[in-house]
Enzyme design. Structure first.
Site, PDB file in Angstrom:
ATOM      1  N   SER A 161       0.703  -1.232  -0.054  1.00  0.00           N
ATOM      2  CA  SER A 161      -0.059  -0.035  -0.070  1.00  0.00           C
ATOM      3  C   SER A 161       0.802   1.123  -0.052  1.00  0.00           C
ATOM      4  CB  SER A 161      -0.960  -0.023   1.219  1.00  0.00           C
ATOM      5  OG  SER A 161      -1.406   1.160   1.521  1.00  0.00           O
ATOM      6  N   TYR A 167      -0.944  -0.683   9.873  1.00  0.00           N
ATOM      7  CA  TYR A 167      -0.782  -1.102   8.410  1.00  0.00           C
ATOM      8  C   TYR A 167       0.335  -0.877   7.559  1.00  0.00           C
ATOM      9  CZ  TYR A 167      -3.602  -1.111   4.097  1.00  0.00           C
ATOM     10  OH  TYR A 167      -4.076  -1.620   2.709  1.00  0.00           O
ATOM     11  N   LYS A 170       2.482  -3.373   5.840  1.00  0.00           N
ATOM     12  CA  LYS A 170       2.665  -3.323   4.229  1.00  0.00           C
ATOM     13  C   LYS A 170       4.026  -3.270   3.821  1.00  0.00           C
ATOM     14  CE  LYS A 170      -1.654  -3.921   2.654  1.00  0.00           C
ATOM     15  NZ  LYS A 170      -1.932  -5.199   2.279  1.00  0.00           N
TER      16      LYS A 170
HETATM   17  P1  NAD Z   1     -11.909  -5.570   1.106  1.00  0.00           P
HETATM   18  O1  NAD Z   1     -12.075  -5.360   2.644  1.00  0.00           O
HETATM   19  O2  NAD Z   1     -13.097  -5.407   0.148  1.00  0.00           O
HETATM   20  O3  NAD Z   1     -11.215  -7.145   0.928  1.00  0.00           O
HETATM   21  C1  NAD Z   1     -10.410  -7.712   2.019  1.00  0.00           C
HETATM   22  C2  NAD Z   1     -10.916  -9.116   1.964  1.00  0.00           C
HETATM   23  O4  NAD Z   1     -10.173  -9.926   2.838  1.00  0.00           O
HETATM   24  C3  NAD Z   1     -12.124  -9.190   2.870  1.00  0.00           C
HETATM   25  O5  NAD Z   1     -13.034  -9.936   1.822  1.00  0.00           O
HETATM   26  C4  NAD Z   1     -11.968 -10.029   3.858  1.00  0.00           C
HETATM   27  O6  NAD Z   1     -13.030 -10.987   4.403  1.00  0.00           O
HETATM   28  C5  NAD Z   1     -10.806 -10.662   3.680  1.00  0.00           C
HETATM   29  N1  NAD Z   1      -9.997 -11.192   4.676  1.00  0.00           N
HETATM   30  C6  NAD Z   1      -9.614 -10.062   5.848  1.00  0.00           C
HETATM   31  N2  NAD Z   1      -9.084 -10.996   6.803  1.00  0.00           N
HETATM   32  C7  NAD Z   1      -8.747 -12.204   6.532  1.00  0.00           C
HETATM   33  C8  NAD Z   1      -7.989 -13.038   7.032  1.00  0.00           C
HETATM   34  N3  NAD Z   1      -7.471 -13.028   8.092  1.00  0.00           N
HETATM   35  N4  NAD Z   1      -8.054 -14.489   6.182  1.00  0.00           N
HETATM   36  C9  NAD Z   1      -8.862 -14.467   4.943  1.00  0.00           C
HETATM   37  N5  NAD Z   1      -9.517 -13.459   4.497  1.00  0.00           N
HETATM   38  C10 NAD Z   1      -9.263 -12.113   5.246  1.00  0.00           C
HETATM   39  O7  NAD Z   1     -10.712  -4.628   0.947  1.00  0.00           O
HETATM   40  P2  NAD Z   1      -9.818  -4.464  -0.543  1.00  0.00           P
HETATM   41  O8  NAD Z   1      -9.784  -2.691  -0.650  1.00  0.00           O
HETATM   42  O9  NAD Z   1     -10.122  -5.297  -1.727  1.00  0.00           O
HETATM   43  O10 NAD Z   1      -8.377  -4.963  -0.059  1.00  0.00           O
HETATM   44  C11 NAD Z   1      -7.510  -5.983  -0.690  1.00  0.00           C
HETATM   45  C12 NAD Z   1      -6.273  -5.770  -0.462  1.00  0.00           C
HETATM   46  O11 NAD Z   1      -5.854  -4.339  -1.023  1.00  0.00           O
HETATM   47  C13 NAD Z   1      -5.910  -5.520   1.133  1.00  0.00           C
HETATM   48  O12 NAD Z   1      -4.536  -6.269   1.315  1.00  0.00           O
HETATM   49  C14 NAD Z   1      -5.635  -4.013   1.167  1.00  0.00           C
HETATM   50  O13 NAD Z   1      -4.837  -3.718   2.318  1.00  0.00           O
HETATM   51  C15 NAD Z   1      -5.060  -3.704  -0.093  1.00  0.00           C
HETATM   52  N6  NAD Z   1      -5.313  -2.371  -0.418  1.00  0.00           N
HETATM   53  C16 NAD Z   1      -6.392  -1.864  -0.707  1.00  0.00           C
HETATM   54  C17 NAD Z   1      -6.293  -0.367  -1.108  1.00  0.00           C
HETATM   55  C18 NAD Z   1      -7.525  -0.020  -1.891  1.00  0.00           C
HETATM   56  O14 NAD Z   1      -7.588   1.317  -2.232  1.00  0.00           O
HETATM   57  N7  NAD Z   1      -8.776  -0.570  -1.670  1.00  0.00           N
HETATM   58  C19 NAD Z   1      -5.128   0.332  -1.059  1.00  0.00           C
HETATM   59  C20 NAD Z   1      -4.127  -0.190  -0.859  1.00  0.00           C
HETATM   60  C21 NAD Z   1      -4.044  -1.869  -0.317  1.00  0.00           C
END
Ligand code: NAD
Length: 305
Positions: free
Chosen positions: A153, A166, A170
């Site tokens: 991230s 976080y 990350k």
């Molecule tokens: P999201 O919350 O929609 O999806 C995350 C998923 O991970 C959820 O469905 C949740 O149930 C699952 N999860 C959480 N803990 C878990 C565990 N211990 N075991 C198995 N599954 C688990 O969020 P997203 O935005 O789709 O995030 C996906 C990834 O992208 C994450 O790692 C997040 O940190 C990263 N990210 C997202 C953004 C953004 O802008 N959305 C930015 C930087 C990084």
């Protein structure tokens, strides 16, 4: 450029019940991969469990003619992760691709952060990625093929107020990628990072509507598919969002060699502009490139300081 296909490939995508993971799983399956759709079904802060998010993504993949199985392992639990990998191999014979995407948020300023909230976030993001990779590494080494992505991230790379847990988790993935890309090279295991910015429940309430419309997860998945394709690079940090892709790189400036009376804190402060001067900065291929560079600079400046 030949079409990117994943026929005969098996992929595990963690946290694939929603958001980015769902989009990645659908993208992999649409191009022929068999997919293990992992999701614990938790809320944004990692509490609760048991939603049938993974099963509904599997249903979507199957409805489109693809192959997938659902898995509810908690990535932070090494035994459950091992069982997931065993189940994937039992079902599909092998695993080629690992997309570490599961994640949660527990944002607070560091002054208010409990150690429990810090550890929980590290356990899911960093140790979750370590658990999956550890469970698969020998398998990939033995097969002489592997494609691994860690989802990092901008919060870790550049900082974001209130996300010390976080951001730390990350950016720790960077060290993991740097080392594993070297250890995996001779087995054709390529290890990369994806730094997305997407409209998901993780960013709900943080971005305005116009931005959310631009940042659909599907605009990032092509980058992920490139990073796990046969033609993937290795040791790359790819940023992605709204159909835009870029590379984040870590450079070291040329720096200075200090001697004698200059080799003091005052001398370092006096040389700070030169130490930080970005002209002639370079990417270090590995840790010893830096050591050898200093030895060369010190020698050129007259030998032992
Ligand atoms: P999201 O919350 O929609 O999806 C995350 C998923 O991970 C959820 O469905 C949740 O149930 C699952 N999860 C959480 N803990 C878990 C565990 N211990 N075991 C198995 N599954 C688990 O969020 P997203 O935005 O789709 O995030 C996906 C990834 O992208 C994450 O790692 C997040 O940190 C990263 N990210 C997202 C953004 C953004 O802008 N959305 C930015 C930087 C990084």
């Amino acid at each position: 450029m030949s079409e990117v296909r994943f026929d005969g490939r098996v992929a595990i995508v963690t946290g694939a019940g929603a958001g980015l993971g769902r989009s990645h799983a659908l993208g992999l399956a649409a191009r022929g991969a068999k997919v293990v759709v992992n999701d614990l079904g938790v809320s944004r802060d990692g509490t609760g469990s048991g939603s049938d998010a993974a099963r509904s993504v599997v249903a979507e993949i199957r409805a489109a003619g693809g192959e997938a199985i659902a898995n509810g392992a908690n990535v932070a639990n090494a035994e459950q992760v091992q069982a997931m990998v065993d189940a994937a191999i039992a079902e599909f014979g092998h695993v080629d691709i690992l997309v570490n995407n599961a994640g949660i948020l527990r944002d607070k300023t560091f002054a208010k952060m409990t150690l429990e909230d810090f550890r929980t976030v590290v356990e899911v993001h960093l140790m979750g990625s370590v658990n999956t990779t550890h469970a698969l590494w020998q398998h990939m080494v033995a097969r002489g093929y592997g494609r691994i992505v860690y989802t990092t991230s901008s919060s870790g790379m550049y900082g974001n107020f209130g996300q010390s847990n976080y951001g730390a988790a990350k950016s720790a993935m960077l060290g993991l990628m740097n080392v594993l890309s070297q250890e995996g090279a001779k087995y054709d295991i390529r290890v990369n990072m994806l730094a997305p910015t997407a409209a998901t429940r993780m960013t709900e309430g943080l971005l305005n509507q116009d931005l959310l419309e631009l940042l659909q997860p599907e605009t990032i998945t092509p980058g992920l598919l490139a990073l796990v394709s046969e033609a993937a690079p290795t040791k790359m940090i790819m940023g992605g969002g709204a159909g835009c892709f870029a590379e984040t790189r870590i450079y070291e400036t040329e720096g200075v060699a200090l001697h004698g009376a200059d080799l003091t804190p005052e001398g370092v402060l006096a040389a700070m502009d030169k130490i930080r001067d970005p002209s002639n900065q370079q990417v270090m291929d590995n840790a010893f490139v830096q050591t050898r560079k200093y030895a060369r600079m010190a020698a050129a400046a007259g030998g032992l300081p």
